[in-house]
Design a protein around this motif. Structure first.
Motif, PDB file in Angstrom:
ATOM      1  N   ARG A  80       0.825  -1.211   0.000  1.00 25.14           N
ATOM      2  CA  ARG A  80       0.000   0.000   0.000  1.00 25.14           C
ATOM      3  C   ARG A  80       0.857   1.258   0.000  1.00 25.14           C
ATOM      4  O   ARG A  80       0.578   2.229  -0.702  1.00 25.14           O
ATOM      5  CB  ARG A  80      -0.928  -0.008   1.221  1.00 25.14           C
ATOM      6  N   LEU A  81       1.903   1.263   0.799  1.00 30.75           N
ATOM      7  CA  LEU A  81       2.767   2.445   0.852  1.00 30.75           C
ATOM      8  C   LEU A  81       3.481   2.663  -0.482  1.00 30.75           C
ATOM      9  O   LEU A  81       3.659   3.811  -0.929  1.00 30.75           O
ATOM     10  CB  LEU A  81       3.784   2.295   1.988  1.00 30.75           C
ATOM     11  N   SER A  82       3.895   1.568  -1.117  1.00 32.06           N
ATOM     12  CA  SER A  82       4.544   1.700  -2.419  1.00 32.06           C
ATOM     13  C   SER A  82       3.571   2.275  -3.442  1.00 32.06           C
ATOM     14  O   SER A  82       3.939   3.146  -4.253  1.00 32.06           O
ATOM     15  CB  SER A  82       5.059   0.338  -2.893  1.00 32.06           C
ATOM     16  N   LEU A  83       2.320   1.814  -3.416  1.00 33.24           N
ATOM     17  CA  LEU A  83       1.317   2.360  -4.333  1.00 33.24           C
ATOM     18  C   LEU A  83       1.042   3.828  -4.030  1.00 33.24           C
ATOM     19  O   LEU A  83       0.820   4.631  -4.944  1.00 33.24           O
ATOM     20  CB  LEU A  83       0.032   1.541  -4.233  1.00 33.24           C
ATOM     21  N   ASN A  84       1.058   4.208  -2.738  1.00 33.94           N
ATOM     22  CA  ASN A  84       0.876   5.616  -2.389  1.00 33.94           C
ATOM     23  C   ASN A  84       1.988   6.486  -2.962  1.00 33.94           C
ATOM     24  O   ASN A  84       1.750   7.582  -3.496  1.00 33.94           O
ATOM     25  CB  ASN A  84       0.834   5.776  -0.867  1.00 33.94           C
ATOM     26  N   PHE A 112     -12.514  10.101   4.577  1.00 30.39           N
ATOM     27  CA  PHE A 112     -11.164   9.561   4.743  1.00 30.39           C
ATOM     28  C   PHE A 112     -10.734   9.625   6.205  1.00 30.39           C
ATOM     29  O   PHE A 112     -10.155   8.677   6.751  1.00 30.39           O
ATOM     30  CB  PHE A 112     -10.195  10.355   3.867  1.00 30.39           C
ATOM     31  N   GLY A 113     -11.008  10.754   6.857  1.00 25.67           N
ATOM     32  CA  GLY A 113     -10.638  10.887   8.266  1.00 25.67           C
ATOM     33  C   GLY A 113     -11.346   9.866   9.145  1.00 25.67           C
ATOM     34  O   GLY A 113     -10.750   9.305  10.070  1.00 25.67           O
ATOM     35  N   ILE A 114     -12.645   9.644   8.865  1.00 30.97           N
ATOM     36  CA  ILE A 114     -13.390   8.655   9.658  1.00 30.97           C
ATOM     37  C   ILE A 114     -12.817   7.247   9.470  1.00 30.97           C
ATOM     38  O   ILE A 114     -12.655   6.487  10.433  1.00 30.97           O
ATOM     39  CB  ILE A 114     -14.881   8.695   9.275  1.00 30.97           C
ATOM     40  N   LEU A 115     -12.503   6.875   8.239  1.00 36.47           N
ATOM     41  CA  LEU A 115     -11.915   5.551   7.992  1.00 36.47           C
ATOM     42  C   LEU A 115     -10.593   5.382   8.725  1.00 36.47           C
ATOM     43  O   LEU A 115     -10.305   4.320   9.299  1.00 36.47           O
ATOM     44  CB  LEU A 115     -11.720   5.345   6.486  1.00 36.47           C
ATOM     45  N   LYS A 118       1.786  -3.112  14.680  1.00 41.43           N
ATOM     46  CA  LYS A 118       2.388  -1.770  14.580  1.00 41.43           C
ATOM     47  C   LYS A 118       2.533  -1.351  13.122  1.00 41.43           C
ATOM     48  O   LYS A 118       2.528  -0.139  12.825  1.00 41.43           O
ATOM     49  CB  LYS A 118       3.764  -1.775  15.265  1.00 41.43           C
ATOM     50  N   PHE A 119       2.652  -2.301  12.215  1.00 43.88           N
ATOM     51  CA  PHE A 119       2.733  -1.943  10.791  1.00 43.88           C
ATOM     52  C   PHE A 119       1.450  -1.246  10.339  1.00 43.88           C
ATOM     53  O   PHE A 119       1.491  -0.230   9.642  1.00 43.88           O
ATOM     54  CB  PHE A 119       2.948  -3.199   9.937  1.00 43.88           C
ATOM     55  N   VAL A 120       0.311  -1.825  10.746  1.00 39.04           N
ATOM     56  CA  VAL A 120      -0.966  -1.268  10.310  1.00 39.04           C
ATOM     57  C   VAL A 120      -1.183   0.111  10.914  1.00 39.04           C
ATOM     58  O   VAL A 120      -1.670   1.033  10.252  1.00 39.04           O
ATOM     59  CB  VAL A 120      -2.116  -2.224  10.690  1.00 39.04           C
ATOM     60  N   ARG A 121      -0.818   0.280  12.190  1.00 37.15           N
ATOM     61  CA  ARG A 121      -0.966   1.593  12.817  1.00 37.15           C
ATOM     62  C   ARG A 121      -0.062   2.619  12.134  1.00 37.15           C
ATOM     63  O   ARG A 121      -0.470   3.759  11.880  1.00 37.15           O
ATOM     64  CB  ARG A 121      -0.624   1.498  14.303  1.00 37.15           C
ATOM     65  N   GLY A 122       1.146   2.205  11.819  1.00 37.62           N
ATOM     66  CA  GLY A 122       2.037   3.112  11.102  1.00 37.62           C
ATOM     67  C   GLY A 122       1.521   3.450   9.721  1.00 37.62           C
ATOM     68  O   GLY A 122       1.692   4.586   9.237  1.00 37.62           O
ATOM     69  N   GLY A 128      -0.807   7.352   6.012  1.00 39.19           N
ATOM     70  CA  GLY A 128      -1.880   7.776   5.107  1.00 39.19           C
ATOM     71  C   GLY A 128      -2.291   9.218   5.336  1.00 39.19           C
ATOM     72  O   GLY A 128      -2.528   9.978   4.378  1.00 39.19           O
ATOM     73  N   ILE A 129      -2.384   9.615   6.613  1.00 37.48           N
ATOM     74  CA  ILE A 129      -2.746  11.004   6.920  1.00 37.48           C
ATOM     75  C   ILE A 129      -1.668  11.959   6.430  1.00 37.48           C
ATOM     76  O   ILE A 129      -1.952  12.993   5.794  1.00 37.48           O
ATOM     77  CB  ILE A 129      -2.968  11.155   8.436  1.00 37.48           C
ATOM     78  N   LEU A 130      -0.418  11.643   6.705  1.00 37.70           N
ATOM     79  CA  LEU A 130       0.673  12.522   6.292  1.00 37.70           C
ATOM     80  C   LEU A 130       0.772  12.614   4.780  1.00 37.70           C
ATOM     81  O   LEU A 130       1.008  13.700   4.220  1.00 37.70           O
ATOM     82  CB  LEU A 130       1.993  12.008   6.889  1.00 37.70           C
ATOM     83  N   ILE A 131       0.604  11.482   4.082  1.00 40.04           N
ATOM     84  CA  ILE A 131       0.685  11.497   2.622  1.00 40.04           C
ATOM     85  C   ILE A 131      -0.440  12.354   2.040  1.00 40.04           C
ATOM     86  O   ILE A 131      -0.247  13.096   1.066  1.00 40.04           O
ATOM     87  CB  ILE A 131       0.631  10.053   2.075  1.00 40.04           C
TER      88      ILE A 131
END
Length: 693
Positions: free
Chosen positions: A82-86, A127-130, A200-204, A209-212
């Motif tokens: 997911r991060l790579s796709l972002n 997005f914020g709610i999700l 912790k991966f999912v939380r990170g 996602g918010i920062l991106i």
């Protein structure tokens, strides 16, 4: 030629499986660096959603968490994907975002326009709610569960290992099954520990996602206004919608993966998947359905409430409750017992009325009958078969079948073990509960009925099944009712092996051995030694805890020695010398140094004079015998407290006398002679028996 082609195909498939992981990781990392066209982004975003759905469905159909042991690694890989796709989509959004809503592909355009109606304000809120649901609720909760489960699983490992060892020692399982269970216990601890870290991966990912999203909006405004001369409103509309679409297409799979992680760590291992468990346990009681339907019906009658919704759902719950009640009544219906046929005319007393005493018997109270009932698939029956098999493998002969019967004179939960008509052991077992045995060091107390382990007399407590995991965490050895009885029976078989070797068992053993060494057995029996003589020698060996599996050596020694003597004690001593290596290995395993108890020289000389040439007729002065027994008990206890085997080394002429005499105070003491020790072993005296005796 065909074999060569098939071999090449096999190794090709094997290599592809080994290369799949490295290739996938390299491709994911490459997406962060290499530019991707919008068409390829659409495929990869769709693949990401598909993988998330596959993971969720697999977690729903799990029987136990270890069936998906690779899940922590999958969490890392999906997060990295997911991060790579972002990163890849961010590059496209900032470079081509000024051209329109489809600049980063159709998938992002659909999520940014269709799902939020083209309104970037609504998109930001959704997005914020999700992100909040994923970060605060699901990921945090599943991470906490994984953390507690990892701690409890690690604390419970010693108790589970001891339970496995107990099942192995009683013959309930074999070496392969014990090895598999130990591996499963270790994997369970590793799995929950890995899940604790993987959460912790999912939380990170949620934080990233918010920062991106913020970086994309701010960077898009700057690029659109400064580089492409767009108005602020147009740049905000283009780049924000693209950013929201990018964020949603990543966060929805992330939410699905987090849900799968929560399902995996929060479920209890069972023989059903989560769907079957929910249906069976949630809709189990009709009373719950009726009460809920009544509450909804009352709420539906309140003015202003949506009457149709409440009343329709209340009617549906009433139908479900009626269906459950019907099924329960059908299950509880018991057919009327058939009247027994009229008894025949009484007959006179015959030899059939003279019952023979069983060699080995087990009597149970009426509440324990389900454990030994074949029609109810009694678990104790399978365990007893396993015990007899392990006993035959360990001791070297097949023990008589266990005759099981119910005894209404016993207490409902009581049982007793009988050898040749004599009660040898007695205990109680609570069906449906577990016996938590205190091995000596536990971390806490448990609620339940205190008792003692019937096999070894250790303090124990009967607990409900709901406390089983807690008991194992505290360090208790937890066993069920059938295991309690089976362990007790196995221990009695070991200690009374000599009594269980009768004339018939000896004949069967000789017949079995004669198939492999017929000449040797024909030479011994009956010309040199009678069957009763062989039986007595074998009983002497079993009485001292020596296995009789090596019948080739035993018969060979008896054939050589029976020419000169028929004394069974002398023959037993000669056989022990022949089995010396096996005896020493059974006591000391493969140790090269043998730590033993020795006799004080003066005491040894005194006993040797008392024995003379006839160990059977030897007697000890009463005060000397009493002091010797007391000192033996203290020395044996001291040896065991130091972790040393209680073994007394004596001259061959004293071995029979001291072995039988000291057995009454120290049954665990092994008495060996100098002739039984192999020349390759060294001796170290760790205690001296005698002194002031």
């Amino acid at each position: 030629m065909n074999a060569r082609v098939e071999s090449a195909g096999f190794f090709s498939n094997l290599d592809m499986k080994r290369l799949a992981g490295p290739i996938l990781v390299v491709m994911i990392l490459a997406m962060m660096v290499l530019p991707l066209p919008p068409f390829l982004l659409d495929l990869l975003f769709t693949f990401n959603i598909a993988v998330a759905m596959i993971v969720l469905l697999v977690s729903l159909y799990l029987r136990k968490p270890l069936d998906f042991a690779v899940f922590p690694t999958i969490l890392l890989l999906t997060t990295l994907l997911r991060l790579s796709l972002n990163v890849a989509s961010t590059r496209v959004v900032l470079l081509e975002g000024h051209t329109g809503a489809d600049a980063a592909g159709k998938v992002i355009e659909a999520f940014g326009s269709f799902l939020v109606g083209g309104n970037y304000a609504v998109g930001i809120v959704v997005f914020g709610i999700l992100v909040l649901i994923n970060f605060v609720v699901i990921t945090k909760g599943s991470g906490r569960i994984a953390e507690v489960a990892a701690r409890f699983t690690l604390d419970a490992m010693p108790g589970k290992q001891m339970a496995i060892d107990a099942d192995l020692n009683t013959g309930l399982i074999g070496e392969d099954e014990a090895r598999r269970r130990r591996t499963e216990v270790a994997m369970e601890a590793e799995f929950y520990g890995a899940m604790d870290g993987a959460s912790k991966f999912v939380r990170g990912d949620a934080v990233a996602g918010i920062l991106i999203m913020l970086i994309n909006i701010i960077g898009g405004l700057a690029v659109g206004v400064l580089q492409h001369d767009l108005s602020i409103s147009q740049a905000l509309n283009n780049y924000t919608l693209l950013t929201i679409g990018d964020g949603l297409v990543a966060q929805i799979p992330s939410l699905i993966i987090s849900t799968a992680a929560g399902i995996v760590v929060s479920r209890v291992s069972a023989e059903r998947d989560i769907g079957e468990q929910i249906i069976e346990q949630l809709f189990l009681k009709p009373e719950v359905m009726y009460i809920t339907a009544s509450i909804l019906g009352v709420m539906g009658l309140i003015p202003g409430m949506p009457h149709f919704s409440f009343l329709a759902l209340a009617g549906g719950l009433i139908l479900i409750g009626n269906n459950i009640s019907k099924k329960r009544r059908v299950e509880e219906t018991v057919p009327e017992p058939v009247a027994p046929p009229p008894s025949a005319e009484p007959v006179d007393v015959s030899w059939d009325d003279v019952g023979q005493i069983d060699t080995l018997g087990l009597e149970v109270g009426y509440r324990l009958i389900p454990l030994v009932d074949r029609t109810q698939d009694g678990e104790l029956l399978r365990r007893i078969r396993g015990i007899r098999k392990k006993f035959a493998q360990d001791m070297g002969f097949l023990v008589a079948p266990v005759h099981i019967r119910d005894n209404l004179d016993l207490r409902p939960n009581a049982y007793r073990i009988i050898v040749k008509g004599v009660e040898i052991g007695r205990g109680e077992a609570q069906t449906g509960q577990f016996l938590a045995i205190n091995p000596g060091r536990v971390l806490g107390q448990l609620p339940g009925a205190p008792t003692k382990d019937p096999t070894f007399g250790l303090p124990a407590v009967w607990i409900d099944s709901s406390l089983r995991e807690q008991a194992q965490t505290y360090g208790y050895t937890v066993v069920d009712a059938s295991t309690v009885i089976a362990t007790h029976l196995s221990q009695i078989l070991q200690t009374h092996a000599a009594d269980l070797l009768g004339r018939e068992e000896t004949q069967q053993l000789i017949d079995h051995v004669a198939k492999e060494i017929p000449k040797l057995t024909e030479e011994l029996l009956p010309e040199l030694l009678s069957l009763s003589g062989i039986q007595r020698v074998l009983q002497n060996l079993l009485d001292e805890g020596i296995q009789i599996r090596d019948m080739r050596t035993i018969i060979g020694v008896l054939t050589d020695q029976a020419v000169t003597t028929k004394n069974t004690d002398e023959l037993t001593s000669a056989v022990r010398v022949g089995l010396g290596r096996a005896i020493i290995q059974d006591i000391y395993q493969n140790a090269s140094e043998l730590q033993v108890i020795a006799l004080e020289p003066a005491l040894e000389h005194m006993l040797t004079q008392a024995v003379g040439t006839d160990a059977q007729a030897a007697g000890l002065e009463p005060s000397l015998a009493e002091r010797l027994l007391m000192q033996t008990g203290r020395v044996v206890q001291d040896q065991e407290s130091r972790g040393l085997p209680p073994v007394l080394l004596v001259p061959a002429s004293l071995r029979v006398l001291l072995s039988r005499f000291l057995r009454r105070v120290a049954p665990q003491l092994k008495v060996i002679s100098h002739a039984e020790i192999p020349n390759t072993k060294t001796i170290k005296v760790t205690a001296v028996l005698g002194g002031n005796a």
